[in-house]
Design a protein around this motif. Structure first.
Motif, PDB file in Angstrom:
ATOM      1  N   ARG A   1     -21.762  46.124  -3.033  1.00 45.45           N
ATOM      2  CA  ARG A   1     -21.552  45.344  -1.810  1.00 45.45           C
ATOM      3  C   ARG A   1     -21.983  46.136  -0.583  1.00 45.45           C
ATOM      4  NH1 ARG A   1     -17.656  41.095  -2.149  1.00 45.45           N
ATOM      5  NH2 ARG A   1     -16.474  41.786  -0.333  1.00 45.45           N
ATOM      6  N   ALA A   2     -21.681  47.438  -0.557  1.00 47.67           N
ATOM      7  CA  ALA A   2     -22.108  48.271   0.569  1.00 47.67           C
ATOM      8  C   ALA A   2     -23.624  48.367   0.628  1.00 47.67           C
ATOM      9  CB  ALA A   2     -21.495  49.663   0.455  1.00 47.67           C
ATOM     10  N   ALA A   3     -24.274  48.506  -0.539  1.00 46.57           N
ATOM     11  CA  ALA A   3     -25.731  48.585  -0.567  1.00 46.57           C
ATOM     12  C   ALA A   3     -26.358  47.298  -0.060  1.00 46.57           C
ATOM     13  CB  ALA A   3     -26.201  48.890  -1.997  1.00 46.57           C
ATOM     14  N   GLU A   4     -25.781  46.155  -0.444  1.00 49.26           N
ATOM     15  CA  GLU A   4     -26.316  44.877   0.038  1.00 49.26           C
ATOM     16  C   GLU A   4     -26.175  44.766   1.553  1.00 49.26           C
ATOM     17  OE1 GLU A   4     -25.528  40.074  -0.302  1.00 49.26           O
ATOM     18  OE2 GLU A   4     -24.930  41.374  -1.968  1.00 49.26           O
ATOM     19  N   ILE A   5     -25.032  45.176   2.071  1.00 50.14           N
ATOM     20  CA  ILE A   5     -24.825  45.116   3.526  1.00 50.14           C
ATOM     21  C   ILE A   5     -25.843  45.989   4.251  1.00 50.14           C
ATOM     22  CG2 ILE A   5     -23.238  45.795   5.371  1.00 50.14           C
ATOM     23  CD1 ILE A   5     -20.938  44.904   3.516  1.00 50.14           C
ATOM     24  N   LEU A   6     -26.085  47.195   3.747  1.00 49.14           N
ATOM     25  CA  LEU A   6     -27.056  48.089   4.382  1.00 49.14           C
ATOM     26  C   LEU A   6     -28.463  47.508   4.321  1.00 49.14           C
ATOM     27  CD1 LEU A   6     -25.748  51.550   3.120  1.00 49.14           C
ATOM     28  CD2 LEU A   6     -25.618  50.635   5.453  1.00 49.14           C
ATOM     29  N   LEU A   7     -28.808  46.869   3.202  1.00 49.38           N
ATOM     30  CA  LEU A   7     -30.127  46.249   3.091  1.00 49.38           C
ATOM     31  C   LEU A   7     -30.271  45.070   4.055  1.00 49.38           C
ATOM     32  CD1 LEU A   7     -30.634  46.380  -0.771  1.00 49.38           C
ATOM     33  CD2 LEU A   7     -32.104  47.464   0.938  1.00 49.38           C
ATOM     34  N   VAL A   8     -29.186  44.323   4.243  1.00 48.49           N
ATOM     35  CA  VAL A   8     -29.228  43.206   5.195  1.00 48.49           C
ATOM     36  C   VAL A   8     -29.511  43.719   6.605  1.00 48.49           C
ATOM     37  CG1 VAL A   8     -27.827  41.453   6.355  1.00 48.49           C
ATOM     38  CG2 VAL A   8     -27.729  41.677   3.865  1.00 48.49           C
ATOM     39  N   TYR A   9     -28.828  44.778   6.994  1.00 52.01           N
ATOM     40  CA  TYR A   9     -29.064  45.313   8.341  1.00 52.01           C
ATOM     41  C   TYR A   9     -30.412  46.019   8.421  1.00 52.01           C
ATOM     42  CZ  TYR A   9     -24.522  43.872   9.949  1.00 52.01           C
ATOM     43  OH  TYR A   9     -23.457  43.109  10.336  1.00 52.01           O
ATOM     44  N   GLY A  10     -30.887  46.558   7.301  1.00 46.24           N
ATOM     45  CA  GLY A  10     -32.242  47.094   7.284  1.00 46.24           C
ATOM     46  C   GLY A  10     -33.270  45.998   7.521  1.00 46.24           C
ATOM     47  N   LEU A  11     -33.021  44.826   6.934  1.00 52.46           N
ATOM     48  CA  LEU A  11     -33.893  43.668   7.148  1.00 52.46           C
ATOM     49  C   LEU A  11     -33.894  43.250   8.617  1.00 52.46           C
ATOM     50  CD1 LEU A  11     -35.480  41.374   5.488  1.00 52.46           C
ATOM     51  CD2 LEU A  11     -33.370  40.076   5.727  1.00 52.46           C
ATOM     52  N   LEU A  12     -32.716  43.199   9.211  1.00 52.10           N
ATOM     53  CA  LEU A  12     -32.624  42.836  10.622  1.00 52.10           C
ATOM     54  C   LEU A  12     -33.289  43.890  11.502  1.00 52.10           C
ATOM     55  CD1 LEU A  12     -28.936  41.559  10.766  1.00 52.10           C
ATOM     56  CD2 LEU A  12     -31.018  40.181  10.863  1.00 52.10           C
ATOM     57  N   ALA A  13     -33.124  45.165  11.140  1.00 56.72           N
ATOM     58  CA  ALA A  13     -33.761  46.231  11.920  1.00 56.72           C
ATOM     59  C   ALA A  13     -35.279  46.123  11.836  1.00 56.72           C
ATOM     60  CB  ALA A  13     -33.291  47.592  11.405  1.00 56.72           C
ATOM     61  N   ALA A  14     -35.804  45.830  10.654  1.00 54.26           N
ATOM     62  CA  ALA A  14     -37.254  45.675  10.503  1.00 54.26           C
ATOM     63  C   ALA A  14     -37.756  44.511  11.348  1.00 54.26           C
ATOM     64  CB  ALA A  14     -37.601  45.456   9.032  1.00 54.26           C
ATOM     65  N   ALA A  15     -36.999  43.412  11.370  1.00 50.85           N
ATOM     66  CA  ALA A  15     -37.402  42.262  12.173  1.00 50.85           C
ATOM     67  C   ALA A  15     -37.377  42.589  13.658  1.00 50.85           C
ATOM     68  CB  ALA A  15     -36.490  41.083  11.871  1.00 50.85           C
ATOM     69  N   CYS A  16     -36.335  43.292  14.103  1.00 52.29           N
ATOM     70  CA  CYS A  16     -36.255  43.687  15.519  1.00 52.29           C
ATOM     71  C   CYS A  16     -37.407  44.615  15.897  1.00 52.29           C
ATOM     72  CB  CYS A  16     -34.924  44.369  15.795  1.00 52.29           C
ATOM     73  SG  CYS A  16     -33.504  43.260  15.816  1.00 52.29           S
ATOM     74  N   LEU A  17     -37.683  45.590  15.051  1.00 55.77           N
ATOM     75  CA  LEU A  17     -38.764  46.529  15.338  1.00 55.77           C
ATOM     76  C   LEU A  17     -40.100  45.809  15.417  1.00 55.77           C
ATOM     77  CD1 LEU A  17     -39.694  49.464  15.703  1.00 55.77           C
ATOM     78  CD2 LEU A  17     -39.860  49.635  13.211  1.00 55.77           C
TER      79      LEU A  17
ATOM     80  N   ALA B   1     -21.411  48.776  11.089  1.00 51.86           N
ATOM     81  CA  ALA B   1     -20.150  49.499  10.912  1.00 51.86           C
ATOM     82  C   ALA B   1     -18.999  48.525  10.674  1.00 51.86           C
ATOM     83  CB  ALA B   1     -19.881  50.369  12.133  1.00 51.86           C
ATOM     84  N   ALA B   2     -18.982  47.410  11.416  1.00 47.33           N
ATOM     85  CA  ALA B   2     -17.931  46.408  11.233  1.00 47.33           C
ATOM     86  C   ALA B   2     -18.025  45.760   9.853  1.00 47.33           C
ATOM     87  CB  ALA B   2     -18.029  45.344  12.326  1.00 47.33           C
ATOM     88  N   SER B   3     -19.245  45.449   9.420  1.00 47.56           N
ATOM     89  CA  SER B   3     -19.430  44.821   8.113  1.00 47.56           C
ATOM     90  C   SER B   3     -19.012  45.743   6.979  1.00 47.56           C
ATOM     91  CB  SER B   3     -20.893  44.399   7.934  1.00 47.56           C
ATOM     92  OG  SER B   3     -21.246  43.369   8.832  1.00 47.56           O
ATOM     93  N   LEU B   4     -19.354  47.022   7.097  1.00 49.49           N
ATOM     94  CA  LEU B   4     -18.960  47.984   6.066  1.00 49.49           C
ATOM     95  C   LEU B   4     -17.451  48.193   6.046  1.00 49.49           C
ATOM     96  CD1 LEU B   4     -21.829  50.595   6.503  1.00 49.49           C
ATOM     97  CD2 LEU B   4     -21.460  49.140   4.503  1.00 49.49           C
ATOM     98  N   SER B   5     -16.820  48.081   7.204  1.00 46.21           N
ATOM     99  CA  SER B   5     -15.369  48.250   7.276  1.00 46.21           C
ATOM    100  C   SER B   5     -14.621  47.012   6.765  1.00 46.21           C
ATOM    101  CB  SER B   5     -14.941  48.540   8.719  1.00 46.21           C
ATOM    102  OG  SER B   5     -15.540  49.732   9.194  1.00 46.21           O
ATOM    103  N   PHE B   6     -15.231  45.841   6.961  1.00 50.09           N
ATOM    104  CA  PHE B   6     -14.590  44.579   6.549  1.00 50.09           C
ATOM    105  C   PHE B   6     -15.578  43.733   5.740  1.00 50.09           C
ATOM    106  CE2 PHE B   6     -12.849  45.946  10.649  1.00 50.09           C
ATOM    107  CZ  PHE B   6     -11.498  46.067  10.332  1.00 50.09           C
ATOM    108  N   PRO B   7     -15.948  44.187   4.547  1.00 48.22           N
ATOM    109  CA  PRO B   7     -16.965  43.469   3.763  1.00 48.22           C
ATOM    110  C   PRO B   7     -16.554  42.052   3.390  1.00 48.22           C
ATOM    111  CG  PRO B   7     -15.874  45.144   2.430  1.00 48.22           C
ATOM    112  CD  PRO B   7     -15.452  45.378   3.846  1.00 48.22           C
ATOM    113  N   GLY B   8     -15.256  41.818   3.209  1.00 42.24           N
ATOM    114  CA  GLY B   8     -14.808  40.472   2.878  1.00 42.24           C
ATOM    115  C   GLY B   8     -15.181  39.470   3.958  1.00 42.24           C
ATOM    116  N   TYR B   9     -14.982  39.854   5.199  1.00 42.16           N
ATOM    117  CA  TYR B   9     -15.362  38.985   6.316  1.00 42.16           C
ATOM    118  C   TYR B   9     -16.880  38.839   6.401  1.00 42.16           C
ATOM    119  CZ  TYR B   9     -10.588  39.004   8.095  1.00 42.16           C
ATOM    120  OH  TYR B   9      -9.236  38.823   8.246  1.00 42.16           O
ATOM    121  N   HIS B  10     -17.604  39.923   6.154  1.00 37.30           N
ATOM    122  CA  HIS B  10     -19.064  39.902   6.232  1.00 37.30           C
ATOM    123  C   HIS B  10     -19.639  38.803   5.348  1.00 37.30           C
ATOM    124  CE1 HIS B  10     -23.225  41.515   6.164  1.00 37.30           C
ATOM    125  NE2 HIS B  10     -23.178  41.212   4.879  1.00 37.30           N
TER     126      HIS B  10
END
Length: 325
Positions: A95-111, A133-142
């Motif tokens: 779940r943490a890896a998926e969250i990081l990949l999601v934000y990596g996707l958003l970072a790539a789009a922003c860049l 950081a919020a998503s990693l702290s509260f993955p259920g909500y994410h």
């Protein structure tokens, strides 16, 4: 001239599509109130894969200048990583890896979109770090937020598509805002509880996936299941009925990129894959849901860079978006 999006046909819509949306809203709401769990499960089994295929056809066709070249390959690579995470047994690490990949996707789009706007790019980086950081702290909500957010996304695509309407746009968008925003608010607020069927064991099990962790006590769970069932059904209405019928230019653009899926072949692919998944759902719902969640990542997460473009109003080169006229 090539642009980041194709224009909607320069003609009014008429009464038929508005009446269609109003009728679909009434039927979807009735189904979500009386049988929320059945509506959610059967809808996913019958239309899940088909709408994946048709949405990918629309998005990659209408936004062909955004989703192209090395940028598209990077997005596909990141989303494939998300798919692999979803195919693994559910764990804190996956779940943490998926969250990081999601934000990596958003970072790539922003860049990609903001490389000529350094200050806006820096601000987006700070926001992404805080959100990650919020998503990693509260993955259920994410994951609950992403689940419902995906069903709200058609509003922005319909808003963008309607830019080319010479008349009737206000009425069209009023209807869209009605089912995307007003109906879910009424459901969550309890206004329609008097018409809702009692909770069932299946609805209680589904509520875990569709209700924020802190809200799972009391009647909130059934309301969130009803909201999901309603919005998912309307989500299918947009991708399976409305946009294939009223945005043929997007399908034509996709077919130039993928001639092997011209005409009815995309429909045939979606229906055949959907039938195979429906068999799996019938024999082992949990396994079918897990496989669908993995495969659906491609259409769900490919929306993000396009939505970023729509929100910022720029194309990949940093210029303002303009519709083809």
């Amino acid at each position: 001239m090539a642009t980041a999006a194709l224009a909607a046909p320069a003609r009014g819509l008429g009464v038929a599509p508005l009446a269609g949306f109003l009728a679909a809203t009434a039927l979807a709401l009735a189904a979500a109130l009386r049988a929320p769990a059945g509506t959610a499960v059967l809808g996913l089994a019958l239309f899940g894969i088909l709408h994946n295929v048709l949405e990918l056809r629309y998005v990659t066709g209408r936004f062909e200048s955004v989703l192209a070249g090395p940028f598209l390959k990077l997005l596909v690579a990141l989303i494939t990583g998300i798919v692999l995470c979803r195919l693994l047994p559910v764990s804190t690490a996956s779940r943490a890896a998926e969250i990081l990949l999601v934000y990596g996707l958003l970072a790539a789009a922003c860049l990609h979109a903001l490389r000529r706007r350094p200050w806006l790019l820096a601000a987006s980086a700070v926001l992404l770090l805080l959100a990650a950081a919020a998503s990693l702290s509260f993955p259920g909500y994410h994951f609950v937020v992403l689940t419902h957010l995906h069903n709200l996304v058609p509003l922005l695509f319909l808003l963008e598509w309607s830019r080319g309407l010479p008349r009737g746009r206000a009425a069209f968008m009023a209807v869209q805002c009605g089912w995307v925003l007003v109906v879910p608010a009424l459901l969550l607020g309890g206004t329609l509880d008097g018409w809702a069927a009692p909770a069932t064991a299946t609805a209680d099990r589904l509520a875990v996936s569709y209700t924020p962790p802190g809200w799972q006590d009391g009647s909130a769970g059934l309301r969130f299941v009803a909201v999901f069932a309603f919005l998912q059904t309307m989500h299918y209405v947009v991708w399976v009925w409305f946009l294939p019928r009223y945005a043929p230019e997007a399908s034509a653009a996709f077919e130039r990129r993928a001639p092997g899926l011209r005409g009815r072949r995309a429909w045939a692919l979606g229906l055949a894959a959907g039938a195979a998944l429906a068999v799996l759902f019938a024999s082992d719902y949990a396994q079918g849901k897990a496989l669908y969640a993995a495969l659906a990542s491609y259409h769900a997460y490919l929306e993000f860079p396009v939505l970023l473009v729509l929100v910022l109003g720029i194309d990949p080169t940093g210029r303002k978006l303009r519709a083809s006229r």
